[in-house]
Write a protein that holds these residues in place. Structure first.
Motif, PDB file in Angstrom:
ATOM      1  N   LYS A 109       4.942  -8.306  13.347  1.00 26.62           N
ATOM      2  CA  LYS A 109       4.941  -9.559  14.101  1.00 26.62           C
ATOM      3  C   LYS A 109       4.473 -10.778  13.299  1.00 26.62           C
ATOM      4  O   LYS A 109       4.858 -11.895  13.622  1.00 26.62           O
ATOM      5  CB  LYS A 109       4.067  -9.406  15.353  1.00 26.62           C
ATOM      6  N   CYS A 110       3.638 -10.558  12.285  1.00 28.85           N
ATOM      7  CA  CYS A 110       3.085 -11.709  11.528  1.00 28.85           C
ATOM      8  C   CYS A 110       3.685 -11.845  10.137  1.00 28.85           C
ATOM      9  O   CYS A 110       3.384 -12.796   9.417  1.00 28.85           O
ATOM     10  CB  CYS A 110       1.569 -11.574  11.409  1.00 28.85           C
ATOM     11  N   GLY A 111       4.481 -10.897   9.720  1.00 28.52           N
ATOM     12  CA  GLY A 111       5.097 -10.981   8.403  1.00 28.52           C
ATOM     13  C   GLY A 111       4.126 -10.677   7.273  1.00 28.52           C
ATOM     14  O   GLY A 111       4.356 -11.071   6.136  1.00 28.52           O
ATOM     15  N   LEU A 112       3.051  -9.976   7.594  1.00 25.68           N
ATOM     16  CA  LEU A 112       2.068  -9.620   6.568  1.00 25.68           C
ATOM     17  C   LEU A 112       2.518  -8.368   5.836  1.00 25.68           C
ATOM     18  O   LEU A 112       3.237  -7.532   6.390  1.00 25.68           O
ATOM     19  CB  LEU A 112       0.702  -9.353   7.213  1.00 25.68           C
ATOM     20  N   ILE A 113       2.079  -8.236   4.610  1.00 25.55           N
ATOM     21  CA  ILE A 113       2.288  -6.962   3.931  1.00 25.55           C
ATOM     22  C   ILE A 113       1.209  -6.004   4.436  1.00 25.55           C
ATOM     23  O   ILE A 113       0.191  -6.436   4.992  1.00 25.55           O
ATOM     24  CB  ILE A 113       2.255  -7.106   2.388  1.00 25.55           C
ATOM     25  N   ARG A 114       1.439  -4.726   4.289  1.00 26.15           N
ATOM     26  CA  ARG A 114       0.553  -3.711   4.863  1.00 26.15           C
ATOM     27  C   ARG A 114      -0.885  -3.896   4.375  1.00 26.15           C
ATOM     28  O   ARG A 114      -1.837  -3.785   5.157  1.00 26.15           O
ATOM     29  CB  ARG A 114       1.062  -2.314   4.521  1.00 26.15           C
ATOM     30  N   ALA A 115      -1.068  -4.187   3.083  1.00 23.27           N
ATOM     31  CA  ALA A 115      -2.420  -4.352   2.541  1.00 23.27           C
ATOM     32  C   ALA A 115      -3.140  -5.524   3.205  1.00 23.27           C
ATOM     33  O   ALA A 115      -4.328  -5.437   3.519  1.00 23.27           O
ATOM     34  CB  ALA A 115      -2.362  -4.550   1.035  1.00 23.27           C
ATOM     35  N   GLU A 116      -2.425  -6.616   3.453  1.00 20.29           N
ATOM     36  CA  GLU A 116      -3.037  -7.762   4.131  1.00 20.29           C
ATOM     37  C   GLU A 116      -3.426  -7.407   5.563  1.00 20.29           C
ATOM     38  O   GLU A 116      -4.522  -7.753   6.026  1.00 20.29           O
ATOM     39  CB  GLU A 116      -2.076  -8.957   4.158  1.00 20.29           C
ATOM     40  N   ALA A 117      -2.534  -6.706   6.237  1.00 25.20           N
ATOM     41  CA  ALA A 117      -2.803  -6.337   7.626  1.00 25.20           C
ATOM     42  C   ALA A 117      -4.011  -5.408   7.707  1.00 25.20           C
ATOM     43  O   ALA A 117      -4.866  -5.562   8.583  1.00 25.20           O
ATOM     44  CB  ALA A 117      -1.573  -5.666   8.234  1.00 25.20           C
ATOM     45  N   GLU A 118      -4.092  -4.450   6.778  1.00 25.93           N
ATOM     46  CA  GLU A 118      -5.235  -3.535   6.764  1.00 25.93           C
ATOM     47  C   GLU A 118      -6.529  -4.281   6.462  1.00 25.93           C
ATOM     48  O   GLU A 118      -7.571  -4.008   7.067  1.00 25.93           O
ATOM     49  CB  GLU A 118      -5.010  -2.423   5.749  1.00 25.93           C
TER      50      GLU A 118
END
Length: 134
Positions: A109-118
């Motif tokens: 939903k936010c277009g973040l990469i997985r590392a950023e989301a984590e």
């Protein structure tokens, strides 16, 4: 005879004065040549110093131009990164986490990469822990 003697005396006096003037002129000429030589050496030394300073200035100018180019590239890259991140809303991700969103939800939903989301999820969890202790 007395006039002859006076004439000879004046002649000898003129000769002595002439010799004195010649000696004085030679000494003066020698001093002028020494001064001229010192002046030429000083001028040569100054020219060498100017050449060294000019070379240093040219080198420094080239270095400054190279640094300016690197800085401009860095600014351009930073602008590109910021413009790419413009669609990423970290505040929106925090809101979604408050509503119980998962890391996968943040990625989609936010277009973040997985590392950023984590990372955002971990920061939010840590924030909750700290607020629970206080």
């Amino acid at each position: 005879m007395e006039s002859q003697w006076l004439f000879n005396f004046l002649l000898m006096l003129q000769f002595a004065i002439l010799i004195g003037v010649i000696v004085w002129a030679l000494r003066l000429s020698k001093r002028l040549n020494q001064m001229k030589q010192r002046h030429e050496e000083s001028e040569l030394n100054q020219r060498k110093q100017v050449q060294v300073l000019a070379s240093g200035s040219i080198g420094m100018g080239r270095r400054l131009v190279a640094i300016e180019k690197k800085l401009n590239l860095a600014v351009e890259k930073q602008s590109e990164i910021l413009s790419k991140e413009g669609g990423v809303s970290y505040n929106r991700a925090m809101e979604l986490l408050e509503m119980g969103a998962t890391v996968d939800d943040l990625v989609s939903k936010c277009g973040l990469i997985r590392a950023e989301a984590e990372l955002i999820s971990l920061l939010k969890q840590e924030s909750r822990r700290n607020s629970d202790y206080h």
